[in-house]
Write an enzyme that holds these catalytic residues in place. Structure first.
Site, mmCIF file in Angstrom:
data_model
loop_
_atom_site.group_PDB
_atom_site.id
_atom_site.type_symbol
_atom_site.label_atom_id
_atom_site.label_comp_id
_atom_site.label_asym_id
_atom_site.label_seq_id
_atom_site.Cartn_x
_atom_site.Cartn_y
_atom_site.Cartn_z
ATOM 1 N N LYS A 180 0.824 -1.216 0.000
ATOM 2 C CA LYS A 180 0.000 0.000 0.000
ATOM 3 C C LYS A 180 0.859 1.268 0.000
ATOM 4 O O LYS A 180 0.657 2.165 -0.806
ATOM 5 C CB LYS A 180 -0.925 0.031 1.230
ATOM 6 C CG LYS A 180 -1.878 -1.137 1.326
ATOM 7 C CD LYS A 180 -2.882 -0.958 2.461
ATOM 8 C CE LYS A 180 -2.268 -0.900 3.846
ATOM 9 N NZ LYS A 180 -1.602 -2.153 4.270
ATOM 10 N N ARG A 209 -9.051 1.033 9.575
ATOM 11 C CA ARG A 209 -8.453 -0.267 9.853
ATOM 12 C C ARG A 209 -9.477 -1.212 10.468
ATOM 13 O O ARG A 209 -9.180 -2.365 10.710
ATOM 14 C CB ARG A 209 -7.338 0.000 10.837
ATOM 15 C CG ARG A 209 -6.105 -0.847 10.874
ATOM 16 C CD ARG A 209 -5.296 -0.967 9.647
ATOM 17 N NE ARG A 209 -3.957 -1.421 9.969
ATOM 18 C CZ ARG A 209 -2.849 -0.742 9.699
ATOM 19 N NH1 ARG A 209 -2.907 0.406 9.078
ATOM 20 N NH2 ARG A 209 -1.686 -1.240 10.023
ATOM 21 N N ARG A 233 11.807 -6.206 3.981
ATOM 22 C CA ARG A 233 11.439 -4.791 3.842
ATOM 23 C C ARG A 233 12.458 -3.876 4.515
ATOM 24 O O ARG A 233 12.928 -4.137 5.611
ATOM 25 C CB ARG A 233 10.063 -4.587 4.473
ATOM 26 C CG ARG A 233 9.568 -3.155 4.424
ATOM 27 C CD ARG A 233 8.077 -3.092 4.312
ATOM 28 N NE ARG A 233 7.399 -3.275 5.572
ATOM 29 C CZ ARG A 233 6.089 -3.106 5.719
ATOM 30 N NH1 ARG A 233 5.343 -2.792 4.682
ATOM 31 N NH2 ARG A 233 5.531 -3.295 6.884
ATOM 32 N N ARG A 292 11.861 -1.648 10.196
ATOM 33 C CA ARG A 292 10.862 -1.179 11.164
ATOM 34 C C ARG A 292 10.804 -2.107 12.368
ATOM 35 O O ARG A 292 10.885 -3.322 12.219
ATOM 36 C CB ARG A 292 9.484 -1.126 10.499
ATOM 37 C CG ARG A 292 9.143 0.223 9.961
ATOM 38 C CD ARG A 292 7.897 0.182 9.127
ATOM 39 N NE ARG A 292 6.760 -0.404 9.818
ATOM 40 C CZ ARG A 292 5.547 -0.471 9.305
ATOM 41 N NH1 ARG A 292 5.307 -0.008 8.101
ATOM 42 N NH2 ARG A 292 4.557 -1.020 9.981
ATOM 43 N N ARG A 343 0.281 -9.095 13.486
ATOM 44 C CA ARG A 343 -0.337 -8.060 12.639
ATOM 45 C C ARG A 343 -1.246 -8.687 11.583
ATOM 46 O O ARG A 343 -2.281 -8.123 11.239
ATOM 47 C CB ARG A 343 0.749 -7.194 11.985
ATOM 48 C CG ARG A 343 1.389 -6.234 12.992
ATOM 49 C CD ARG A 343 2.703 -5.668 12.504
ATOM 50 N NE ARG A 343 2.553 -4.824 11.337
ATOM 51 C CZ ARG A 343 3.532 -4.589 10.462
ATOM 52 N NH1 ARG A 343 4.718 -5.148 10.608
ATOM 53 N NH2 ARG A 343 3.318 -3.792 9.457
HETATM 54 P P1 AMP Z 1 1.303 0.485 9.120
HETATM 55 O O1 AMP Z 1 2.464 1.379 8.821
HETATM 56 O O2 AMP Z 1 0.053 0.885 8.376
HETATM 57 O O3 AMP Z 1 1.634 -0.981 8.961
HETATM 58 O O4 AMP Z 1 0.942 0.698 10.665
HETATM 59 C C1 AMP Z 1 1.857 0.390 11.682
HETATM 60 C C2 AMP Z 1 1.145 0.268 13.012
HETATM 61 O O5 AMP Z 1 0.522 1.523 13.331
HETATM 62 C C3 AMP Z 1 0.004 -0.744 13.045
HETATM 63 O O6 AMP Z 1 0.469 -2.052 13.312
HETATM 64 C C4 AMP Z 1 -0.838 -0.186 14.188
HETATM 65 O O7 AMP Z 1 -0.234 -0.473 15.450
HETATM 66 C C5 AMP Z 1 -0.733 1.304 13.961
HETATM 67 N N1 AMP Z 1 -1.794 1.806 13.076
HETATM 68 C C6 AMP Z 1 -1.663 2.318 11.816
HETATM 69 N N2 AMP Z 1 -2.850 2.706 11.326
HETATM 70 C C7 AMP Z 1 -3.766 2.435 12.278
HETATM 71 C C8 AMP Z 1 -5.182 2.587 12.374
HETATM 72 N N3 AMP Z 1 -5.911 3.101 11.370
HETATM 73 N N4 AMP Z 1 -5.788 2.193 13.523
HETATM 74 C C9 AMP Z 1 -5.095 1.674 14.543
HETATM 75 N N5 AMP Z 1 -3.765 1.486 14.520
HETATM 76 C C10 AMP Z 1 -3.094 1.858 13.402
#
Ligand code: AMP
Length: 210
Positions: free
Chosen positions: A14, A90, A125, A158, A169
């Protein structure tokens, strides 16, 4: 301003696709909830301090916390802009919050990648902590190993990209986020692209679908 939602598992591409499209097309703006949260954590804001514990474990942060950040970005985005919203909503509660914000959702595009491929993708990654560009050691390597092509910063892994957290996740994705596919399908807004055909092709297919 219009919104295009990116749906897909962690590691589905994404951020890579949205980042690429936004850099190549004026009028597209990439907004990543994960980047907003990591920015808050790095700055040590109250929201960042609260979010960190959830993120390190691969859990979702509280809806109200991330919703406020998205509300702020939506409010400051005006004019003829299409926001590529990556990582929000989410879960169904967040999708309803987004509806209540009144921001018009043009489409929700699923980048479809099977779980079997996701683990390997996330293991390889690498991310630029400065400009947020994403790489993969094999599928999408930088020109110089470990260095961001775009800004020269040293790439990092990360904290939540370790295999144990990735498993958690993915569980959270299937339980909380996957129901959004049916939610947007029922509204006639769902599109789907094959996320396994290479970044260039996925980006082109996404642009066509959105
Ligand atoms: P991402 O970079 O989108 O993989 O997000 C990394 C982490 O941020 C996720 O595993 C969640 O802990 C948190 N996170 C990101 N977006 C959301 C969301 N919309 N709602 C809740 N937690 C989020």
């Amino acid at each position: 301003m219009k919104i295009v939602i990116l749906l897909g598992a962690p590691g589905s591409g994404k951020g890579t696709v949205a980042g690429r499209l936004a850099s190549e097309n004026e009028g597209l703006k990439h907004v990543s909830s994960g980047d907003l949260l990591r920015g808050a954590v790095a700055k040590g804001t109250a929201a960042g301090v609260e979010a960190k514990g959830y993120m390190d474990k691969g859990n979702l942060v509280p809806d109200a916390l991330i919703a406020q950040m998205i509300k702020d970005v939506v409010a400051e985005t005006t004019g003829d802009v299409t926001m590529l919203l990556d990582g929000f909503p989410r879960n169904l509660a967040q999708a309803k919050i987004l509806e209540e914000m009144g921001a018009p959702v043009k489409s929700a595009v699923l980048i479809d990648v099977p779980d079997s491929i996701i683990q390997d993708r996330i293991a390889g990654r690498r991310t630029c902590p400065k400009c947020k560009a994403g790489y993969h050691v094999r599928n999408l390597p930088p020109k110089v190993e470990g260095i961001c092509d775009a800004c020269g910063e040293k790439l990092v892994i990360r904290k939540d990209d370790n295999p144990e957290t990735v498993k958690d996740r993915l569980v959270v994705y299937h339980r909380e986020t996957e129901p959004l596919i049916a939610f947007y399908r029922d509204k006639g807004l769902l599109k789907s692209v094959d996320g396994t055909i290479g970044v260039e092709n996925v980006a082109a297919a996404f642009l066509k679908a959105m």
